[in-house]
Write an enzyme that holds these catalytic residues in place. Structure first.
Site, mmCIF file in Angstrom:
data_model
loop_
_atom_site.group_PDB
_atom_site.id
_atom_site.type_symbol
_atom_site.label_atom_id
_atom_site.label_comp_id
_atom_site.label_asym_id
_atom_site.label_seq_id
_atom_site.Cartn_x
_atom_site.Cartn_y
_atom_site.Cartn_z
ATOM 1 N N ASP A 46 0.844 -1.200 0.000
ATOM 2 C CA ASP A 46 0.000 0.000 0.000
ATOM 3 C C ASP A 46 0.874 1.243 0.000
ATOM 4 O O ASP A 46 2.079 1.176 0.288
ATOM 5 C CB ASP A 46 -0.921 0.000 1.251
ATOM 6 C CG ASP A 46 -2.197 0.816 1.056
ATOM 7 O OD1 ASP A 46 -2.097 2.045 0.896
ATOM 8 O OD2 ASP A 46 -3.279 0.223 1.060
ATOM 9 N N VAL A 73 0.492 1.473 -6.936
ATOM 10 C CA VAL A 73 0.148 0.495 -7.986
ATOM 11 C C VAL A 73 0.310 1.043 -9.400
ATOM 12 O O VAL A 73 0.285 0.273 -10.364
ATOM 13 C CB VAL A 73 -1.290 -0.073 -7.817
ATOM 14 C CG1 VAL A 73 -1.399 -0.924 -6.568
ATOM 15 C CG2 VAL A 73 -2.346 1.026 -7.847
ATOM 16 N N TYR A 165 -14.918 6.144 -12.808
ATOM 17 C CA TYR A 165 -15.018 5.017 -11.867
ATOM 18 C C TYR A 165 -15.755 3.864 -12.539
ATOM 19 O O TYR A 165 -15.296 2.719 -12.510
ATOM 20 C CB TYR A 165 -15.714 5.446 -10.567
ATOM 21 C CG TYR A 165 -15.564 4.399 -9.472
ATOM 22 C CD1 TYR A 165 -14.347 4.216 -8.819
ATOM 23 C CD2 TYR A 165 -16.622 3.574 -9.126
ATOM 24 C CE1 TYR A 165 -14.196 3.238 -7.839
ATOM 25 C CE2 TYR A 165 -16.479 2.597 -8.145
ATOM 26 C CZ TYR A 165 -15.268 2.438 -7.500
ATOM 27 O OH TYR A 165 -15.118 1.455 -6.537
ATOM 28 N N LYS A 169 -13.744 0.364 -13.538
ATOM 29 C CA LYS A 169 -14.168 -0.924 -12.974
ATOM 30 C C LYS A 169 -14.705 -1.847 -14.067
ATOM 31 O O LYS A 169 -14.606 -3.069 -13.964
ATOM 32 C CB LYS A 169 -15.208 -0.705 -11.873
ATOM 33 C CG LYS A 169 -14.633 -0.007 -10.637
ATOM 34 C CD LYS A 169 -13.527 -0.832 -9.995
ATOM 35 C CE LYS A 169 -12.948 -0.219 -8.755
ATOM 36 N NZ LYS A 169 -11.863 -1.019 -8.156
ATOM 37 N N THR A 203 -11.404 7.689 -0.081
ATOM 38 C CA THR A 203 -11.429 8.780 -1.048
ATOM 39 C C THR A 203 -12.849 9.153 -1.477
ATOM 40 O O THR A 203 -13.012 9.946 -2.398
ATOM 41 C CB THR A 203 -10.597 8.366 -2.288
ATOM 42 O OG1 THR A 203 -10.908 7.001 -2.607
ATOM 43 C CG2 THR A 203 -9.116 8.503 -2.046
HETATM 44 P P1 NAD Z 1 -10.332 2.101 0.983
HETATM 45 O O1 NAD Z 1 -10.264 3.499 0.542
HETATM 46 O O2 NAD Z 1 -10.721 1.800 2.405
HETATM 47 O O3 NAD Z 1 -8.970 1.326 0.695
HETATM 48 C C1 NAD Z 1 -8.295 1.465 -0.517
HETATM 49 C C2 NAD Z 1 -6.816 1.227 -0.264
HETATM 50 O O4 NAD Z 1 -6.124 1.360 -1.513
HETATM 51 C C3 NAD Z 1 -6.210 2.238 0.712
HETATM 52 O O5 NAD Z 1 -5.430 1.584 1.679
HETATM 53 C C4 NAD Z 1 -5.351 3.107 -0.194
HETATM 54 O O6 NAD Z 1 -4.194 3.649 0.460
HETATM 55 C C5 NAD Z 1 -4.954 2.120 -1.270
HETATM 56 N N1 NAD Z 1 -4.526 2.812 -2.492
HETATM 57 C C6 NAD Z 1 -5.146 3.813 -3.144
HETATM 58 N N2 NAD Z 1 -4.410 4.207 -4.199
HETATM 59 C C7 NAD Z 1 -3.299 3.444 -4.199
HETATM 60 C C8 NAD Z 1 -2.149 3.359 -5.017
HETATM 61 N N3 NAD Z 1 -1.971 4.194 -6.075
HETATM 62 N N4 NAD Z 1 -1.198 2.447 -4.738
HETATM 63 C C9 NAD Z 1 -1.342 1.616 -3.675
HETATM 64 N N5 NAD Z 1 -2.392 1.643 -2.843
HETATM 65 C C10 NAD Z 1 -3.357 2.553 -3.111
HETATM 66 O O7 NAD Z 1 -11.345 1.376 -0.044
HETATM 67 P P2 NAD Z 1 -12.171 0.013 0.044
HETATM 68 O O8 NAD Z 1 -13.576 0.371 0.258
HETATM 69 O O9 NAD Z 1 -11.526 -0.968 0.933
HETATM 70 O O10 NAD Z 1 -12.030 -0.461 -1.486
HETATM 71 C C11 NAD Z 1 -11.214 -1.537 -1.895
HETATM 72 C C12 NAD Z 1 -11.522 -1.861 -3.360
HETATM 73 O O11 NAD Z 1 -12.911 -2.190 -3.505
HETATM 74 C C13 NAD Z 1 -11.280 -0.699 -4.322
HETATM 75 O O12 NAD Z 1 -10.758 -1.187 -5.534
HETATM 76 C C14 NAD Z 1 -12.661 -0.124 -4.538
HETATM 77 O O13 NAD Z 1 -12.768 0.558 -5.763
HETATM 78 C C15 NAD Z 1 -13.519 -1.367 -4.494
HETATM 79 N N6 NAD Z 1 -14.916 -1.128 -4.118
HETATM 80 C C16 NAD Z 1 -15.246 -0.370 -3.017
HETATM 81 C C17 NAD Z 1 -16.577 -0.166 -2.691
HETATM 82 C C18 NAD Z 1 -16.996 0.651 -1.514
HETATM 83 O O14 NAD Z 1 -18.157 1.112 -1.485
HETATM 84 N N7 NAD Z 1 -16.171 0.884 -0.512
HETATM 85 C C19 NAD Z 1 -17.574 -0.760 -3.477
HETATM 86 C C20 NAD Z 1 -17.211 -1.513 -4.566
HETATM 87 C C21 NAD Z 1 -15.883 -1.700 -4.882
#
Ligand code: NAD
Length: 260
Positions: A46, A73, A165, A169, A203
């Site tokens: 991360d 990433v 977004y 996805k 975010t």
């Molecule tokens: P979150 O914001 O809690 O965690 C995301 C993590 O990704 C964080 O630790 C952040 O530091 C890391 N990150 C962001 N950009 C980065 C980069 N350039 N390099 C390395 N790390 C990076 O989000 P979450 O809710 O746990 O989401 C996880 C995944 O699930 C994401 O891909 C998100 O798009 C997807 N998702 C989330 C939701 C939701 O409602 N929370 C719904 C559907 C899908």
């Protein structure tokens, strides 16, 4: 009978080595902890160093194996470093979870091009770069499992989230199928997980607003948001050998959102 079954329960990822991107927070952190409990050696990758280290430490404290590695990433060289260090530390790579992502609801300006480029870079290109770094090691290893985090937003369009977004996805959804098809012969499986309404991402902008979330809940047949552990369960299944003939598929963890 049940007691006997429980006694015989083995850890579902015993001996496996896994990298999870974005594992400092949310679903990535929940998945990392679950993988640790299931016997995997876990690389928590991360951009958030303190939070990522805390997740790795918690796995070790609970008796598991884990280490933190700093990773953006979008950085191709950074991915190579992480994969090389993983193999140096644990001897191989079995599982990659491309989980890191950023929200498309950081601004209400749906035509903001700067956000388009950033979201596509992290959410789509980041998944490709992780895959590109991991596949050669998995080929050498005789196979592997890649799990990509897409979303309900990768299947349908939505208001409230930036178009990038949905597009990013959607790209993850088909990149997953492409990976499955290209590398099936190498015994590398690749599947996508599509969470629905979950606790807000770090975010998130508008979609973190309780009033907006209450409205969004009306589109969820189960009438509640999902918990991070419910997504970790789905990722665990696809990552594990229990899914040994499952590849190129999509697992919706959305309380029925896409069934409506
Ligand atoms: P979150 O914001 O809690 O965690 C995301 C993590 O990704 C964080 O630790 C952040 O530091 C890391 N990150 C962001 N950009 C980065 C980069 N350039 N390099 C390395 N790390 C990076 O989000 P979450 O809710 O746990 O989401 C996880 C995944 O699930 C994401 O891909 C998100 O798009 C997807 N998702 C989330 C939701 C939701 O409602 N929370 C719904 C559907 C899908």
């Amino acid at each position: 009978m049940l007691e006997k079954q429980q006694e015989e329960t083995v850890m579902r990822l015993a001996g496996k080595v896994a990298i999870i991107s974005g594992a400092a927070s949310g679903m990535g952190a929940a998945t990392a902890r679950r993988f640790g409990r299931e016997g995997a050696s876990v690389v928590v990758a991360d951009m958030l160093e303190a939070d990522g280290k805390a997740v790795a430490d918690s796995i070790v404290k609970a008796g598991g194996k884990a280490m933190f590695m700093l990773l953006d990433v979008t950085d191709e060289a950074g991915w190579k470093k992480v994969v090389d260090a993983t193999v140096a530390a644990y001897g191989k790579l079995d599982i990659l979870v491309n989980n890191a992502g950023i929200s498309g609801s950081a601004t209400n300006d749906m035509l903001n091009t700067e956000l388009w480029h950033r979201v596509m870079a992290v959410n789509s290109t980041g998944v490709f770069l992780g895959t590109a770094a991991a596949v050669p090691y998995m080929q050498k290893n005789g196979g592997g499992s890649i799990v990509n985090l897409s979303s309900i937003s990768g299947v349908v369009g939505q208001t409230m989230v930036h178009m990038s977004y949905n597009a990013s996805k959607g790209a993850v959804r088909t990149l997953t199928k492409s990976t499955a098809v290209q590398f099936g012969k190498d015994n590398i499986r690749c599947n996508s997980v599509h969470p629905g309404l979950m606790p807000p991402m770090r975010t998130s902008g508008a979609t973190a607003d309780p009033v907006v979330r209450e409205k969004m809940l009306k589109s969820v047949p189960m009438g509640r948001n999902g918990e991070v552990d419910e997504v970790a369960n789905a990722i665990l299944f696809l990552a594990s050998d229990e899914a040994s003939y499952v590849t190129g598929t999509e697992l919706f963890v959305d309380g029925g959102y896409l069934a409506m």
